[in-house]
Design a protein around this motif. Structure first.
Motif: not given
Length: 729
Positions: A164-182
């Motif tokens: 999460d760039v605005a917080r410079q913090a790590d988190s985990k998520m499924k690749l499918s969820a990231f593709v949906k976000y993208y």
């Protein structure tokens, strides 16, 4: 056993690997994947209502944004707190800054020029930009390869790390969820993927790393297939970032070098040289509590801006401090690799990570383990260089020195930190000792060659040959460790030499006199591949060579005695003599030298008498368990000298004040009994004893030269301390 407590709508026990969120009404815990709450979304929820409570109490309450320049956007925007890295305000200010051009430090090269030979000769100290990836040996998917294609090859269920760039913090998520976000039309956040390693997926078949990264990689060259530790996979990363993604200043883990290729889009690198001053500032900045509020580029003298566009490959050397801004949606591929060119800097970066208490997730996997593997292989490299009379490159000598220091410190640390990464088949103390000896030999030989005006023989092996040799060495070491009982062990140089002495070295060898006050003893290498090869080279194992190539006068006499001692007894004796010198002088010298070594010398004329006397007195001590058989010399022969071995204790040597008085030898040399050594002989024996540093408790060779001319003490000590090679040192 008590029944495990169950949670969530799925009624499963607690799983530490899965993200969970607590309902503020019923206080039950729920898996984020079960209630459709992503981990990076949870931080935006002020009061959470689970699906059951949502029906009675309404939806969850979200936090209210109050600022755009702080990681915690709920803080009041009163202007009292500075801008933090990664926020939208920070990105706008960064794009407005001016920096020195990266062209000042960037090396523009063709891929065909970026070879291991080139980097070994010129060093790898500055970033390299290559615009045609084919010349690098790099193979990637076509430029129209999309984020959806990544999901198709890697799998949508793969859990990935997202920033999460605005917080410079790590988190985990499924690749499918990231593709949906993208692909969503409105992206509520700026998310960045920079650590998707896909070596274990189908997408790995689409990517071939650059040749230079493959050939120089420690993991590829030195990591054994049967290692107890899992092999590190750090060579194939897929980076997917949206516009305004930002990664703050950092050094890649373990001081690894890195290659980046922008498949499509654009990235901006902010590069800082790894000078000692800059590294010290970086460590101070990294450990400061207000790190995110300080732009590190302002703390150093120069921070270079380098724009990497589509189709460009960037190679960043060890230790370079850099930040990365994604100026437009981008997909890039990259990888990390350790290598021999900058070992000292790699170790320095690793120790800095330890001091900064960097989590293991962000460190090079099993960094210390691979350093032990590398040390074992570099020991073989140094030995081969010594046997070939070639000095290794300067960068390798410096790297091995730094590696020795690091390995010693890690061994000391194991006393308080039991977690060890020392491979089972490596003897750490012995390995460090052998590496230290090789480095000492190189330093002394280099100094001697410079003092005599002799140029060093440069290494001429090609990169391919060195790489093949490293792999062969690794295989040989594994075979010796794990298949010793199934394959016959090749005889060592020492074994062949001892076998040879039983057949040849008991006879006298005649050689021409050589004119020089200093002699060097040179042992030709004996192949251990077969006994036949060894047999053909037996007569050349031991020879006298010149130091400056000038022969001696015929009247000068030298006698060379080479004795090999082992705990089981005397294994060889070899006397080379041009002509008979004074028997009394030689016998005095040999008697004194052998007495220091725990050997007894008997004159051939007296040997039979001494043997009969000892038998008559009933002596059967172990000191007489072995003796040389003599014969009457034929015409033209010199008499063969006999030796007896005095068995010594294998216990550690005692302090001189605690040693018992030495027993008198059971057999004395009647030719010299009661006589004073000739003038100068005592001094010669003392010099020999100090030079040779004889030890009663370890296998060694004794080398002595007797004659009217002995070189100055310093010259003799220098020449003979280091002229022996291999097993004969």
């Amino acid at each position: 056993m008590a029944t495990a407590q169950l949670y969530c709508v799925c009624r499963q026990p607690y799983d530490v690997s899965r993200f969970m969120i607590e309902c503020d009404i019923c206080k039950d815990w729920f898996h984020g994947s079960c209630v459709e709450v992503e981990e990076h979304h949870a931080v935006d929820i002020d009061v959470y209502h689970c699906p059951n409570c949502d029906a009675h109490h309404g939806p969850s309450l979200m936090k209210k944004r109050r600022n755009w320049h702080r990681h915690d956007y709920t803080e009041p925007d009163d202007g009292s707190k500075p801008v933090q890295a990664g926020t939208s305000v920070f990105v706008r200010e960064l794009q407005a800054r001016t920096f020195p051009s990266g062209d000042e430090i960037l090396q523009q090269m063709h891929g065909s020029q970026v070879t291991q030979r080139y980097l070994e000769r010129h060093g790898f100290r500055y970033p390299i930009a290559v615009h045609k990836m084919e010349e690098l040996g790099l193979r990637l998917p076509p430029p129209d390869f999309s984020v959806k294609d990544v999901e198709r090859y890697v799998g949508g269920d793969k859990v990935i790390d997202v920033i999460d760039v605005a917080r410079q913090a790590d988190s985990k998520m499924k690749l499918s969820a990231f593709v949906k976000y993208y692909y969503s039309p409105q992206r509520p956040k700026v998310l960045n993927v920079i650590s998707l390693e896909f070596s274990d997926t189908k997408m790995s078949e689409l990517v071939v790393v650059p040749d230079i990264a493959q050939k120089m990689s420690w993991v590829e060259n030195y990591w054994p297939d049967d290692s107890y530790f899992p092999k590190p996979f750090v060579q194939k990363y897929c980076l997917m970032g949206v516009k305004d993604s930002y990664t703050d200043f950092h050094i890649d883990f373990g001081g690894t070098s890195v290659w980046y290729h922008v498949l499509w889009g654009e990235k901006v690198f902010y590069l800082i040289k790894p000078t000692p001053a800059n590294l010290a500032l970086y460590e101070e900045w990294s450990s400061s509590p207000n790190q995110s509020e300080v732009f590190f580029g302002e703390k150093v003298d120069k921070c270079y801006k380098c724009v990497v566009r589509q189709g460009t490959t960037l190679l960043i050397p060890t230790g370079w401090i850099h930040a990365v801004l994604t100026s437009q949606d981008c997909m890039a591929f990259g990888g990390n690799f350790l290598h021999n060119l900058n070992i000292g800097m790699q170790l320095r970066c690793y120790e800095m990570e330890r001091r900064l208490k960097t989590p293991d997730l962000f460190k090079f996997p099993y960094f210390e383990a691979i350093c032990w593997y590398v040390a074992k292989n570099l020991l073989e490299t140094l030995k081969e260089s010594r046997e070939d009379n070639c000095l290794p490159p300067e960068y390798l000598i410096k790297g091995v020195k730094a590696l020795i220091t690091a390995l010693r410190n890690w061994l000391k640390r194991e006393v308080t930190e039991p977690a060890s990464e020392v491979p089972d088949h490596i003897r750490p103390s012995h390995l460090i000792k052998m590496l230290t000896k090789e480095i000492q030999y190189l330093e002394v030989s280099h100094t001697l060659m410079k003092s005599q005006g002799i140029s060093a023989c440069p290494s001429t092996r090609s990169a391919h040959e060195r790489r093949s040799h490293a792999r062969r060495t690794a295989r040989r070491l594994r075979d010796q460790d794990h298949h010793h009982s199934h394959s016959p062990k090749a005889p060592s140089n020492l074994d062949i030499f001892e076998q040879h002495t039983q057949e040849v070295l008991k006879r006298l060898e005649m050689g021409p006199n050589e004119e020089d006050a200093s002699l060097n003893l040179k042992f030709n290498k004996v192949s251990t591949a077969s006994a036949a090869v060894a047999e053909r080279s037996l007569d050349n194992d031991l020879r006298l060579v010149l130091c400056n190539g000038q022969p001696n006068n015929a009247g000068e006499q030298f006698r060379v005695v080479c004795v090999c001692l082992k705990c089981t007894g005397l294994k060889l004796n070899h006397i080379c003599s041009e002509s008979a010198t004074s028997p009394s002088t030689e016998e005095d010298a040999i008697q004194g030298m052998l007495s220091m070594a725990g050997l007894l010398y008997s004159h051939p004329i007296q040997e039979h008498k001494n043997f009969m006397d000892s038998q008559g007195s009933g002596s059967n001590s172990s000191s007489e368990a072995w003796s040389s058989h003599t014969h009457s010399p034929a015409h033209g022969e010199s008499p063969t000298l006999g030796y007896q071995y005095c068995e010594t204790s294998l216990s550690p040597p005692l302090h001189p004040s605690k040693r018992p008085a030495s027993n008198p030898p059971p057999i004395s040399n009647q030719a010299t009994k009661g006589k004073r050594p000739k003038k100068g002989m005592a001094t010669a024996k003392q010099r020999l004893g100090k030079i040779l540093k004889l030890s009663r408790h370890k296998p060694f060779f004794v080398l002595a030269i007797f004659g009217p001319l002995l070189p100055p003490r310093g010259h003799l000590e220098t020449d003979f301390k280091w002229c022996l090679k291999g097993s004969f040192k």
